[in-house]
Design a protein around this motif. Structure first.
Motif, PDB file in Angstrom:
ATOM      1  N   ARG A 273      14.706   4.607  66.100  1.00 29.83           N
ATOM      2  CA  ARG A 273      15.283   5.897  65.239  1.00 29.83           C
ATOM      3  C   ARG A 273      16.897   5.784  65.172  1.00 29.83           C
ATOM      4  O   ARG A 273      17.344   5.122  66.256  1.00 29.83           O
ATOM      5  N   CYS A 274      17.221   6.256  64.111  1.00 34.01           N
ATOM      6  CA  CYS A 274      18.683   5.992  63.911  1.00 34.01           C
ATOM      7  C   CYS A 274      19.717   6.796  65.020  1.00 34.01           C
ATOM      8  O   CYS A 274      20.671   6.364  65.506  1.00 34.01           O
ATOM      9  N   THR A 275      18.766   7.710  65.551  1.00 37.01           N
ATOM     10  CA  THR A 275      19.665   8.575  66.695  1.00 37.01           C
ATOM     11  C   THR A 275      19.149   8.286  67.995  1.00 37.01           C
ATOM     12  O   THR A 275      19.502   8.970  68.946  1.00 37.01           O
ATOM     13  N   ALA A 276      18.479   7.241  68.152  1.00 36.02           N
ATOM     14  CA  ALA A 276      17.882   6.839  69.454  1.00 36.02           C
ATOM     15  C   ALA A 276      19.095   6.664  70.560  1.00 36.02           C
ATOM     16  O   ALA A 276      20.102   6.125  69.900  1.00 36.02           O
ATOM     17  N   THR A 277      18.989   6.910  71.814  1.00 35.90           N
ATOM     18  CA  THR A 277      19.973   6.374  72.635  1.00 35.90           C
ATOM     19  C   THR A 277      19.762   4.730  73.127  1.00 35.90           C
ATOM     20  O   THR A 277      18.641   4.511  73.272  1.00 35.90           O
ATOM     21  N   SER A 278      20.841   4.219  72.609  1.00 36.37           N
ATOM     22  CA  SER A 278      20.481   2.958  72.960  1.00 36.37           C
ATOM     23  C   SER A 278      21.489   2.486  74.138  1.00 36.37           C
ATOM     24  O   SER A 278      21.267   1.286  74.653  1.00 36.37           O
ATOM     25  N   VAL A 427      26.487  15.602  68.532  1.00 35.80           N
ATOM     26  CA  VAL A 427      26.783  15.799  69.898  1.00 35.80           C
ATOM     27  C   VAL A 427      25.608  16.645  70.404  1.00 35.80           C
ATOM     28  O   VAL A 427      25.798  18.005  70.226  1.00 35.80           O
ATOM     29  N   ALA A 428      25.242  16.158  71.714  1.00 45.18           N
ATOM     30  CA  ALA A 428      24.101  16.970  72.114  1.00 45.18           C
ATOM     31  C   ALA A 428      24.568  16.944  73.832  1.00 45.18           C
ATOM     32  O   ALA A 428      24.915  16.133  74.469  1.00 45.18           O
ATOM     33  N   VAL A 429      24.512  18.188  74.228  1.00 45.22           N
ATOM     34  CA  VAL A 429      24.652  18.361  75.697  1.00 45.22           C
ATOM     35  C   VAL A 429      23.455  18.967  76.173  1.00 45.22           C
ATOM     36  O   VAL A 429      22.786  19.774  76.275  1.00 45.22           O
ATOM     37  N   ASN A 430      23.194  17.976  77.376  1.00 46.74           N
ATOM     38  CA  ASN A 430      21.560  18.395  78.212  1.00 46.74           C
ATOM     39  C   ASN A 430      20.504  18.363  77.193  1.00 46.74           C
ATOM     40  O   ASN A 430      19.414  18.864  77.277  1.00 46.74           O
ATOM     41  N   LEU A 431      20.606  17.414  76.165  1.00 41.41           N
ATOM     42  CA  LEU A 431      19.689  17.284  75.292  1.00 41.41           C
ATOM     43  C   LEU A 431      19.522  15.903  74.537  1.00 41.41           C
ATOM     44  O   LEU A 431      20.566  15.258  74.900  1.00 41.41           O
ATOM     45  N   PRO A 432      18.532  15.460  74.190  1.00 41.95           N
ATOM     46  CA  PRO A 432      18.437  14.098  73.396  1.00 41.95           C
ATOM     47  C   PRO A 432      19.041  13.891  72.285  1.00 41.95           C
ATOM     48  O   PRO A 432      19.434  14.930  71.615  1.00 41.95           O
ATOM     49  N   THR A 433      19.450  12.771  72.029  1.00 41.35           N
ATOM     50  CA  THR A 433      20.233  12.484  70.829  1.00 41.35           C
ATOM     51  C   THR A 433      19.528  12.757  69.594  1.00 41.35           C
ATOM     52  O   THR A 433      20.004  13.002  68.695  1.00 41.35           O
ATOM     53  N   PRO A 434      18.234  12.261  69.612  1.00 42.42           N
ATOM     54  CA  PRO A 434      17.478  12.593  68.385  1.00 42.42           C
ATOM     55  C   PRO A 434      16.930  14.182  68.298  1.00 42.42           C
ATOM     56  O   PRO A 434      17.195  14.771  69.161  1.00 42.42           O
TER      57      PRO A 434
END
Length: 478
Positions: A273-278, A427-434
């Protein structure tokens, strides 16, 4: 004369990434001349579509959304077969693609202009929005239905004609989209799919003088090439490019929430995913627990063919992508990173012909390592340990990319400060990046994107031009 149906140069084999010996489908490889034909049809159809009532345009988009939902099982099966997503992931993609068409269908009844005060006596001034004309959409293999829907729905709603170039690895679901639009009543010529190899048709696709705009999603390298290619011409460009998304887990985070949420963001869709946490940035005070949790989550995943309902992580899209991801891991090991779990391609139990990479967690990662800086686009988490909030923010911002970033914290002060200081478009707070919904503006900063956002009302700005009209209604005007 060579028969295109039997000439390997005129066809493309679509392979199943869970077993590359299986040819899922064989599609035509279009020539430059055939792409010119698509431009001819699009240029002829665009003016009439631009004059069509927005309400009528919206009704067609709404019918297309309904058809995508009706055909969800068939489309999902092809998406799993050509890309490798799990059934759940593929089904979710079809549903969200339909949502895009419903959302932009709803704009049909929204204002598309405004009246402005004019200092000149007897003068009425308005601002109108108009379609651009013919737009080219170039989309990637990782979200082969969502991304075309994200781009084509606002483009068509605004009154443009669309030529879609899907990724060579995953053309099938783009053809499903074309069929849904045609069956919904979209006039001929307004949505065409240029199925082919980029090396053979990109020149024609990008150099045609009738091209008004190009929207691209893919690697930063290719995006920059497109920007240079159309520079100096009156062609609008939108590029959604690479990412190296980071999530910070602070010392005060709720780890019961943070660990599974971050792990799902790393390994979902096999990291493609382009927004996956890497990158995972973790405070030293909780680092051991976080790393152990990520390792345990990786070990709990069931890797296998996406068509198996029990599978929770499918293969990568191709053997080439598998090779690239494993090369990143080997380089990280050579530079001193530690493989806490994974880091290899499964080769037993029927996996030997698939494009699998085991879910991987790398620790002892330093900022000078390539694994910290380069986009991997696979199920690989690079973990970096920091001390305190300021170091965490600096680590998240330590990248040329700026697509998505996240933080886990129970401090409202840290949540707001993180959102203000981080250099990312999402920007995500206490949420996944996707997981950004269709009505939320989407796009990155730095090497991740261009000034134009996708999704939401912002997307329509890219696909429209603004015309200011002043009419003197007095003083002898008739």
């Amino acid at each position: 004369m060579t028969d295109p149906a039997t000439d390997p140069g005129r066809t493309i084999d679509v392979l199943d990434p869970s077993d590359t010996r299986r040819v899922v489908a064989r599609v035509p490889a279009m020539t430059g001349g055939e792409v010119l034909g698509l431009y001819d049809a699009a240029a002829q159809a665009a003016p009439g579509w631009g004059r069509t009532s927005p309400i009528e345009r919206g009704a067609i988009l709404a019918r297309a959304a309904a058809l995508l939902r009706e055909r969800s099982a068939e489309i999902t099966a092809d998406l799993v077969s050509e890309m490798g997503k799990t059934l759940a992931e593929a089904g979710g993609e079809v549903a969200k693609a339909a949502d895009f068409f419903d959302y932009y269908a709803g704009f049909a009844r929204q204002p598309y202009g405004q009246l402005l005060a004019d200092a000149r006596p007897g003068t009425e001034t308005s601002v109108r929005t108009e379609p651009l004309g013919v737009v080219a959409l170039i989309t990637p293999w990782n979200d082969p239905l969502i991304t075309p829907a994200r781009k084509s729905a606002p483009a068509l709603a605004a009154g443009n004609a669309v030529i879609l170039k899907p990724a060579t690895d995953t053309p099938l679901v783009a053809l499903h989209l074309a069929r849904a639009l045609a069956d919904a009543g979209l006039p001929a010529g307004l949505f065409a799919v240029a199925v082919g190899r980029a090396s053979q048709i990109s020149d024609v696709l990008l150099d045609d003088e009738r091209l008004a705009a190009v929207s691209f999603t893919g690697s930063t390298e290719v995006g920059r090439t497109i920007q240079r290619r159309v520079a100096g011409r009156n062609v609008r460009v939108q590029t959604e490019m690479g990412g190296k998304n980071a999530t910070a887990i602070l010392a005060d985070a709720d780890l019961a929430l943070a660990i599974p949420t971050v792990a799902a963001a790393v390994f979902g869709q096999a990291g493609q995913r382009c927004t996956a946490t890497s990158r995972v940035v973790v405070d030293r005070a909780v680092a051991d627990e976080v790393i152990a949790g990520l390792v345990a989550y990786a070990g709990s995943l069931r890797v296998g063919p996406g068509s198996d309902p029990a599978t929770t992580m499918g293969p990568l899209v191709s053997a080439q992508q598998q090779k690239e991801v494993l090369t990143h891991v080997e380089r990280a090991k050579a530079e001193g990173a530690t493989v806490a779990v994974g880091g290899y391609a499964p080769t037993e139990g029927g996996f030997e012909h698939g494009c699998y990479v085991a879910p991987t967690v790398l620790t002892d990662v330093r900022p000078d390592m390539a694994i910290w800086r380069d986009e991997v686009f696979g199920p690989v988490a690079a973990v970096r340990v920091v001390d305190g909030f300021d170091e965490a923010v600096a680590a998240v911002n330590d990248s040329v990319y700026g697509l998505a970033a996240g933080v886990f914290t129970t401090s409202l002060e840290h949540a707001h400060e993180f959102a203000a200081r981080v250099n990312a478009g999402q920007v995500a707070v206490n949420l996944p990046t996707p997981g950004w919904d269709v009505h939320l503006p989407f796009g990155g900063f730095g090497d991740s994107g261009s000034p134009f956002k996708e999704q939401g009302a912002e997307a329509l700005r890219f696909y429209t031009r603004v015309k200011t009209v002043a009419i003197r209604v007095g003083g002898g005007a008739r």
